[in-house]
Design a protein around this motif. Sequence first.
Motif, PDB file in Angstrom:
ATOM      1  N   ASP A 288      41.957   9.374 -17.602  1.00  0.00           N
ATOM      2  CA  ASP A 288      41.397   8.066 -17.267  1.00  0.00           C
ATOM      3  C   ASP A 288      42.486   7.200 -16.630  1.00  0.00           C
ATOM      4  O   ASP A 288      43.549   7.000 -17.232  1.00  0.00           O
ATOM      5  CB  ASP A 288      40.864   7.387 -18.533  1.00  0.00           C
ATOM      6  N   ALA A 290      42.855   4.238 -16.515  1.00  0.00           N
ATOM      7  CA  ALA A 290      43.261   3.130 -17.398  1.00  0.00           C
ATOM      8  C   ALA A 290      44.480   3.528 -18.230  1.00  0.00           C
ATOM      9  O   ALA A 290      45.256   2.671 -18.663  1.00  0.00           O
ATOM     10  CB  ALA A 290      42.103   2.741 -18.311  1.00  0.00           C
ATOM     11  N   ASP A 291      44.662   4.855 -18.434  1.00  0.00           N
ATOM     12  CA  ASP A 291      45.776   5.319 -19.260  1.00  0.00           C
ATOM     13  C   ASP A 291      47.083   5.486 -18.481  1.00  0.00           C
ATOM     14  O   ASP A 291      48.109   5.817 -19.076  1.00  0.00           O
ATOM     15  CB  ASP A 291      45.420   6.671 -19.910  1.00  0.00           C
ATOM     16  N   CYS A 318      38.980  -2.519  -9.747  1.00  0.00           N
ATOM     17  CA  CYS A 318      38.890  -3.083 -11.096  1.00  0.00           C
ATOM     18  C   CYS A 318      39.811  -2.348 -12.074  1.00  0.00           C
ATOM     19  O   CYS A 318      40.086  -2.855 -13.172  1.00  0.00           O
ATOM     20  CB  CYS A 318      37.442  -3.060 -11.585  1.00  0.00           C
ATOM     21  N   LEU A 319      40.314  -1.165 -11.667  1.00  0.00           N
ATOM     22  CA  LEU A 319      41.226  -0.418 -12.554  1.00  0.00           C
ATOM     23  C   LEU A 319      42.677  -0.841 -12.340  1.00  0.00           C
ATOM     24  O   LEU A 319      43.540  -0.528 -13.167  1.00  0.00           O
ATOM     25  CB  LEU A 319      41.130   1.085 -12.274  1.00  0.00           C
ATOM     26  N   SER A 364      36.127   5.614 -14.914  1.00  0.00           N
ATOM     27  CA  SER A 364      37.014   5.145 -15.971  1.00  0.00           C
ATOM     28  C   SER A 364      36.266   4.231 -16.936  1.00  0.00           C
ATOM     29  O   SER A 364      35.310   3.570 -16.563  1.00  0.00           O
ATOM     30  CB  SER A 364      38.182   4.388 -15.337  1.00  0.00           C
ATOM     31  N   ARG A 365      36.735   4.180 -18.164  1.00  0.00           N
ATOM     32  CA  ARG A 365      36.126   3.264 -19.126  1.00  0.00           C
ATOM     33  C   ARG A 365      36.375   1.813 -18.730  1.00  0.00           C
ATOM     34  O   ARG A 365      35.731   0.899 -19.206  1.00  0.00           O
ATOM     35  CB  ARG A 365      36.688   3.527 -20.528  1.00  0.00           C
ATOM     36  N   ALA A 366      37.340   1.619 -17.812  1.00  0.00           N
ATOM     37  CA  ALA A 366      37.724   0.248 -17.451  1.00  0.00           C
ATOM     38  C   ALA A 366      36.960  -0.293 -16.247  1.00  0.00           C
ATOM     39  O   ALA A 366      37.219  -1.405 -15.798  1.00  0.00           O
ATOM     40  CB  ALA A 366      39.228   0.195 -17.166  1.00  0.00           C
TER      41      ALA A 366
END
Lengths: 372, 344
Positions: A288, A290-291, A318-319, A364-366
Amino acid sequence: MQGRLFRVSPALGGGTIVAKVTPYPDLPQRVRRRYILYSETAGTVPLGYSAYVSGEGASQPWRRISGTSLSEGDVVRIAGTMGEVLYRRGSDHNTLLVTERCNCSCEMCVQPPRTSDDRTLLADLHRAITLFAKDTTVLGISGGEPTLLRGELVRLLRWLRSYLPATRLHLLSNARLFRYRRFAADVGKATDNMLTVGVPLNSDVPRLHDEIAGSQHAFDETVRGVLNLHRHGIAVEIRVVLTRSIVARIEGIAGFIRRNLPFACHVAFMGMETVGNAAANVDRLWVDPADFVDRLESAVGILRVAGIPTSIYNLQLCLLPRSLWRVARRSISDWKVEYLPVCLGCAQRHACCGFFGTDGMRASRAIAQITE
Amino acid sequence: MEYEVADEAVDFMFQGPSQTLKVEFQGGEPLLNFSLVQHITEACEERAAAEGKRVEFVVCTNLSEFTPSIGAYCRSHNIAISTSLDGPPDLHNAHRCNSHALVVAKIDLAREWVGADRVSALMTPTSLSLGRVRDIIDEYVARGFSSIFLRPLNPYGYATLAQGLSMSVDEWLDCYREGLDYILWLNRRGIRFREEFAAILLRRILTNVPAGFVDLQSPSGAGTAVLVYFGDSVYLSDESRMLAAMGDDRFRLAVLGRETFAEAMRSPTFVELLLSTMTEGVPMCHECAFQPYCGADPVGHYREQKDVVGHKAFSEFCKRHMGVFVQLFELLETPASKILTGWI
């Protein structure tokens, strides 16, 4: 928008057709064989065109097309009932696929190698290139591994320079065969400073690079190839695909480029496209964003200090922290790009690369709407 | 041409003030003596580098002797190719002993090596070309050219010998008009194609960029914009050399090794020629609306009227240019102007 592949209903005669799309039924007889007549409605049949393609089913010689629509100036190849748009007029994302063979088998490859009939492929491409618009700004050459064509690649590049003198060429290659100086010199001579070679680099550690490329000595040969390209005046872009194992050493890779390949004209950090091998291995490869955005930010920082132009491809705005927006590009080809429902009201959608439409690309979760 | 004479010719041309020189190799067939072409090319490159000048090259060739190794040389020395293509097979073959198939194959080979935009073709119209202008243009489009130069026939050499091959100015103007209209129509059909004579004139009319076209200079471009080296002589123009070949060497400017460039340019006969070819003061030119865009043709007028100025009422040059100017200015007032200005 539109894919490259399409189908047409069977024709009376056989043979492969490479021709340019025109909507005009009254072109001069002597030039018609360079053209495919394309019309929404299958009407009368002016003789002499190399094919007649229409959106609606009709009697021969009209052939019904499905899968895409065509525009004036596109160059297409039709073999049997299979069609391919080799060139989209007005697009900056045109790429010539010159072979499907490769001398690596990278775990994240989006176009896994296959045997291919390169001789036929090249003959068709040579013909097609003469039909491309002269004001084309950039054209990609990709594979497989194009350098496996050796002398035939040199001839193709010279042909491109001859017919499209104002077009910048971008070749995707692992550069291994450019370890032969003579080959690098021949390519340099054929392309007069109009060629950039994009080379994937998987690691700053030889063994790790080789494991990811699925081939021994790949790192050594690639680095020697890149140095030879530079020696012969060919611009080199380094491409780093953001898979789990590569991301693990992202700052090390940036440092390696800064120290050893400071002449790179561009470094691209590329979010994964999960098709081909990448799709098969997605659980092991995907991480991801985000990580790792914080480490990506520091890798970009290393290259900024070194003065090497850097871009981020395929990661949504947005990431990324706002400090990285200036290097984030709208990198996904116009005919592939898609957006998620959540993107609908996003204030930055116009500036964002979006998502690959061809795969079940992992989001991504973000992912989140940006309101300003 | 002997190597020693060629060296003198190179020396002569570099004595001139031009910062950019264009060297055109003509023959006969220059590829039959390609080692001399190479010798002159390299001598010019060396000289240009030493003096900070630019030099460009063109070989005028029928391409029959063209090979990839000649192509590789042309590519690395930036030598452009100019060949002849008179139209579809029947017309070209009637003009040039059945060479159509050979020349189109060689054009493709030359494009691969030298670059598609560096290989151009010229067509020579004769009475056989009358009524065929669309066929000729179609041939150029079908062969992948992006332009054609619809030019008049030069009445020299074989062309005058072969009586009955010539075309009158009126016939040529009709032919030009039909061709230009047809090319505009092709452009409306998505086929980008230019007529070079119109493009040159439009550049002259609508921009400040010098046309660099010998026929459109005042005073005479012959001698100032171009010099022709043949044997040990320097002529004012290609036409002057052809006239000399027919026995009249009036337009020989210098003999290599005898006069320097400066001496040749100061010779009273040449200065006199320049003075009398300033169209701003030439009778009938001075009151012509198209004078600012036009030029002088002393050699043509001399051939026609035995006078370098000539009476414009009897001048083919004047009639031809007037005819084309009127056509172009008319077209500039129509929607076609969008296409025409795209050629500049």
